[in-house]
Design a protein around this motif. Structure first.
Motif, PDB file in Angstrom:
ATOM      1  N   PHE A 134       0.856  -1.174   0.000  1.00 54.14           N
ATOM      2  CA  PHE A 134       0.000   0.000   0.000  1.00 54.14           C
ATOM      3  C   PHE A 134       0.897   1.230   0.000  1.00 54.14           C
ATOM      4  O   PHE A 134       1.791   1.337   0.848  1.00 54.14           O
ATOM      5  N   PRO A 135       0.688   2.178  -0.929  1.00 56.95           N
ATOM      6  CA  PRO A 135       1.497   3.400  -0.942  1.00 56.95           C
ATOM      7  C   PRO A 135       1.381   4.146   0.389  1.00 56.95           C
ATOM      8  O   PRO A 135       0.282   4.330   0.916  1.00 56.95           O
ATOM      9  N   GLU A 136       2.515   4.555   0.926  1.00 55.36           N
ATOM     10  CA  GLU A 136       2.560   5.179   2.247  1.00 55.36           C
ATOM     11  C   GLU A 136       1.699   6.436   2.334  1.00 55.36           C
ATOM     12  O   GLU A 136       0.994   6.640   3.317  1.00 55.36           O
ATOM     13  N   GLU A 137       1.740   7.275   1.296  1.00 53.57           N
ATOM     14  CA  GLU A 137       0.975   8.529   1.332  1.00 53.57           C
ATOM     15  C   GLU A 137      -0.521   8.246   1.447  1.00 53.57           C
ATOM     16  O   GLU A 137      -1.248   8.929   2.171  1.00 53.57           O
ATOM     17  N   ALA A 138      -0.986   7.238   0.722  1.00 54.95           N
ATOM     18  CA  ALA A 138      -2.415   6.905   0.735  1.00 54.95           C
ATOM     19  C   ALA A 138      -2.857   6.373   2.097  1.00 54.95           C
ATOM     20  O   ALA A 138      -3.896   6.776   2.617  1.00 54.95           O
ATOM     21  N   VAL A 139      -2.061   5.478   2.698  1.00 54.00           N
ATOM     22  CA  VAL A 139      -2.480   4.927   3.992  1.00 54.00           C
ATOM     23  C   VAL A 139      -2.390   5.978   5.095  1.00 54.00           C
ATOM     24  O   VAL A 139      -3.182   5.952   6.034  1.00 54.00           O
ATOM     25  N   LYS A 140      -1.476   6.922   4.975  1.00 51.74           N
ATOM     26  CA  LYS A 140      -1.424   8.034   5.938  1.00 51.74           C
ATOM     27  C   LYS A 140      -2.718   8.847   5.883  1.00 51.74           C
ATOM     28  O   LYS A 140      -3.214   9.323   6.896  1.00 51.74           O
ATOM     29  N   GLN A 141      -3.268   9.003   4.675  1.00 51.55           N
ATOM     30  CA  GLN A 141      -4.512   9.760   4.512  1.00 51.55           C
ATOM     31  C   GLN A 141      -5.698   9.079   5.186  1.00 51.55           C
ATOM     32  O   GLN A 141      -6.677   9.743   5.544  1.00 51.55           O
ATOM     33  N   LEU A 142      -5.618   7.746   5.383  1.00 50.15           N
ATOM     34  CA  LEU A 142      -6.713   7.024   6.036  1.00 50.15           C
ATOM     35  C   LEU A 142      -6.909   7.459   7.484  1.00 50.15           C
ATOM     36  O   LEU A 142      -7.977   7.254   8.058  1.00 50.15           O
ATOM     37  N   GLU A 143      -5.890   8.085   8.074  1.00 54.51           N
ATOM     38  CA  GLU A 143      -5.994   8.544   9.462  1.00 54.51           C
ATOM     39  C   GLU A 143      -7.125   9.557   9.646  1.00 54.51           C
ATOM     40  O   GLU A 143      -7.626   9.726  10.752  1.00 54.51           O
ATOM     41  N   VAL A 144      -7.547  10.213   8.564  1.00 53.03           N
ATOM     42  CA  VAL A 144      -8.618  11.205   8.658  1.00 53.03           C
ATOM     43  C   VAL A 144      -9.931  10.569   9.125  1.00 53.03           C
ATOM     44  O   VAL A 144     -10.789  11.237   9.692  1.00 53.03           O
ATOM     45  N   PHE A 145     -10.067   9.262   8.934  1.00 52.42           N
ATOM     46  CA  PHE A 145     -11.302   8.561   9.296  1.00 52.42           C
ATOM     47  C   PHE A 145     -11.334   8.085  10.745  1.00 52.42           C
ATOM     48  O   PHE A 145     -12.373   7.631  11.219  1.00 52.42           O
ATOM     49  N   VAL A 146     -10.202   8.152  11.451  1.00 57.22           N
ATOM     50  CA  VAL A 146     -10.108   7.545  12.780  1.00 57.22           C
ATOM     51  C   VAL A 146     -10.919   8.328  13.816  1.00 57.22           C
ATOM     52  O   VAL A 146     -10.608   9.463  14.154  1.00 57.22           O
ATOM     53  N   THR A 147     -11.985   7.702  14.261  1.00 58.45           N
ATOM     54  CA  THR A 147     -12.784   8.166  15.394  1.00 58.45           C
ATOM     55  C   THR A 147     -13.230   6.907  16.129  1.00 58.45           C
ATOM     56  O   THR A 147     -13.159   5.804  15.579  1.00 58.45           O
ATOM     57  N   ARG A 148     -13.704   7.059  17.340  1.00 57.92           N
ATOM     58  CA  ARG A 148     -14.096   5.878  18.118  1.00 57.92           C
ATOM     59  C   ARG A 148     -15.263   5.123  17.485  1.00 57.92           C
ATOM     60  O   ARG A 148     -15.384   3.922  17.633  1.00 57.92           O
ATOM     61  N   ASN A 149     -16.130   5.839  16.762  1.00 64.19           N
ATOM     62  CA  ASN A 149     -17.239   5.218  16.031  1.00 64.19           C
ATOM     63  C   ASN A 149     -17.145   5.664  14.585  1.00 64.19           C
ATOM     64  O   ASN A 149     -17.383   6.831  14.274  1.00 64.19           O
ATOM     65  N   MET A 150     -16.779   4.731  13.703  1.00 60.37           N
ATOM     66  CA  MET A 150     -16.594   5.059  12.289  1.00 60.37           C
ATOM     67  C   MET A 150     -17.728   4.465  11.458  1.00 60.37           C
ATOM     68  O   MET A 150     -18.132   3.330  11.691  1.00 60.37           O
ATOM     69  N   ALA A 151     -18.219   5.241  10.519  1.00 59.18           N
ATOM     70  CA  ALA A 151     -19.183   4.760   9.526  1.00 59.18           C
ATOM     71  C   ALA A 151     -18.525   4.982   8.175  1.00 59.18           C
ATOM     72  O   ALA A 151     -18.406   6.116   7.703  1.00 59.18           O
ATOM     73  N   LEU A 152     -18.045   3.895   7.567  1.00 60.63           N
ATOM     74  CA  LEU A 152     -17.246   3.995   6.348  1.00 60.63           C
ATOM     75  C   LEU A 152     -17.856   3.190   5.212  1.00 60.63           C
ATOM     76  O   LEU A 152     -18.448   2.133   5.434  1.00 60.63           O
ATOM     77  N   GLN A 153     -17.663   3.724   4.008  1.00 59.09           N
ATOM     78  CA  GLN A 153     -18.038   3.016   2.796  1.00 59.09           C
ATOM     79  C   GLN A 153     -16.744   2.707   2.042  1.00 59.09           C
ATOM     80  O   GLN A 153     -15.867   3.559   1.943  1.00 59.09           O
ATOM     81  N   VAL A 154     -16.663   1.484   1.519  1.00 59.35           N
ATOM     82  CA  VAL A 154     -15.505   1.073   0.737  1.00 59.35           C
ATOM     83  C   VAL A 154     -16.008   0.564  -0.600  1.00 59.35           C
ATOM     84  O   VAL A 154     -16.857  -0.316  -0.656  1.00 59.35           O
ATOM     85  N   SER A 155     -15.476   1.147  -1.666  1.00 59.93           N
ATOM     86  CA  SER A 155     -15.790   0.700  -3.020  1.00 59.93           C
ATOM     87  C   SER A 155     -14.504   0.203  -3.654  1.00 59.93           C
ATOM     88  O   SER A 155     -13.479   0.899  -3.620  1.00 59.93           O
ATOM     89  N   ILE A 156     -14.555  -0.994  -4.222  1.00 64.09           N
ATOM     90  CA  ILE A 156     -13.383  -1.596  -4.844  1.00 64.09           C
ATOM     91  C   ILE A 156     -13.744  -1.920  -6.285  1.00 64.09           C
ATOM     92  O   ILE A 156     -14.721  -2.631  -6.546  1.00 64.09           O
ATOM     93  N   SER A 157     -12.960  -1.377  -7.205  1.00 67.02           N
ATOM     94  CA  SER A 157     -13.221  -1.608  -8.625  1.00 67.02           C
ATOM     95  C   SER A 157     -11.914  -1.477  -9.399  1.00 67.02           C
ATOM     96  O   SER A 157     -11.187  -0.485  -9.229  1.00 67.02           O
ATOM     97  N   GLU A 158     -11.642  -2.474 -10.241  1.00 62.09           N
ATOM     98  CA  GLU A 158     -10.449  -2.483 -11.086  1.00 62.09           C
ATOM     99  C   GLU A 158      -9.179  -2.214 -10.287  1.00 62.09           C
ATOM    100  O   GLU A 158      -8.292  -1.480 -10.712  1.00 62.09           O
TER     101      GLU A 158
END
Length: 178
Positions: A134-158
């Motif tokens: 996983f590219p480091e810059e992209a996974v660092k950006q995932l930190e924006v979602f970190v809260t004790r209660n997360m509601a996330l959508q993940v879409s995977i395509s190609e």
């Protein structure tokens, strides 16, 4: 007194067009005191990429003899063993012997190509092992979602993975090394 794990609740909606897998998962994610937010989110990303009804987080960091994320059959056979970071060859050999499929997700930025160059030949003999970076810059950006209660959508395509919540969106393009 030892520090306790921090518990996160995640409502994860997965739409994986590549695998034709569409499901909602309610996940309880324990973050070890020594684990960074980035590493925890890498575990969640790996969960989304391999999601199934039987995929589960193990005791991982606390137990030496288990995968951190695995998919076990009803007869306790290990169908999928998932590891993170830059694991050593001995550990991956053990995992490859115990599981039908092993995936190692790396995310260390500039150190990954050096680690891969040193380990590629030894790891090439394990037919059931995949290595994905996983590219480091992209996974660092995932930190924006970190809260004790997360509601996330993940879409995977190609091969692209989109993480989003009501305010943010991050795209990750995993790189298959093996």
């Amino acid at each position: 007194m030892a520090a306790k794990a921090t518990v996160y609740k995640v409502a994860l909606q997965i739409a994986d067009m590549d695998r034709h897998y569409y499901a909602d998962h309610a996940i309880t994610l324990a973050q070890h005191p020594s684990e960074t937010d980035t590493r925890m989110m890498v575990r969640l990303l790996a969960y989304a990429l391999n999601a199934s009804e039987s995929l589960a987080f193990s005791k991982g960091l606390c137990v030496d003899d288990e995968a951190e994320l695995w998919d076990k059959s009803l007869s306790d056979e290990i169908n999928l063993w998932v590891e993170f970071g830059q694991a050593d060859e001995k550990w991956l050999r053990k995992a490859s012997g115990r599981a039908k499929q092993v995936i190692l997700y790396t995310y260390g930025g500039r150190s990954v190509p050096i680690w891969w160059q040193q380990n590629q030949q030894a790891l090439s003999r394990y037919d059931n092992l995949s290595v994905v970076n996983f590219p480091e810059e992209a996974v660092k950006q995932l930190e924006v979602f970190v809260t004790r209660n997360m509601a996330l959508q993940v879409s995977i395509s190609e091969g692209q993975v989109w993480f989003s919540d009501k305010d943010n969106s991050v795209m990750i393009e995993p790189e298959k090394l093996k």
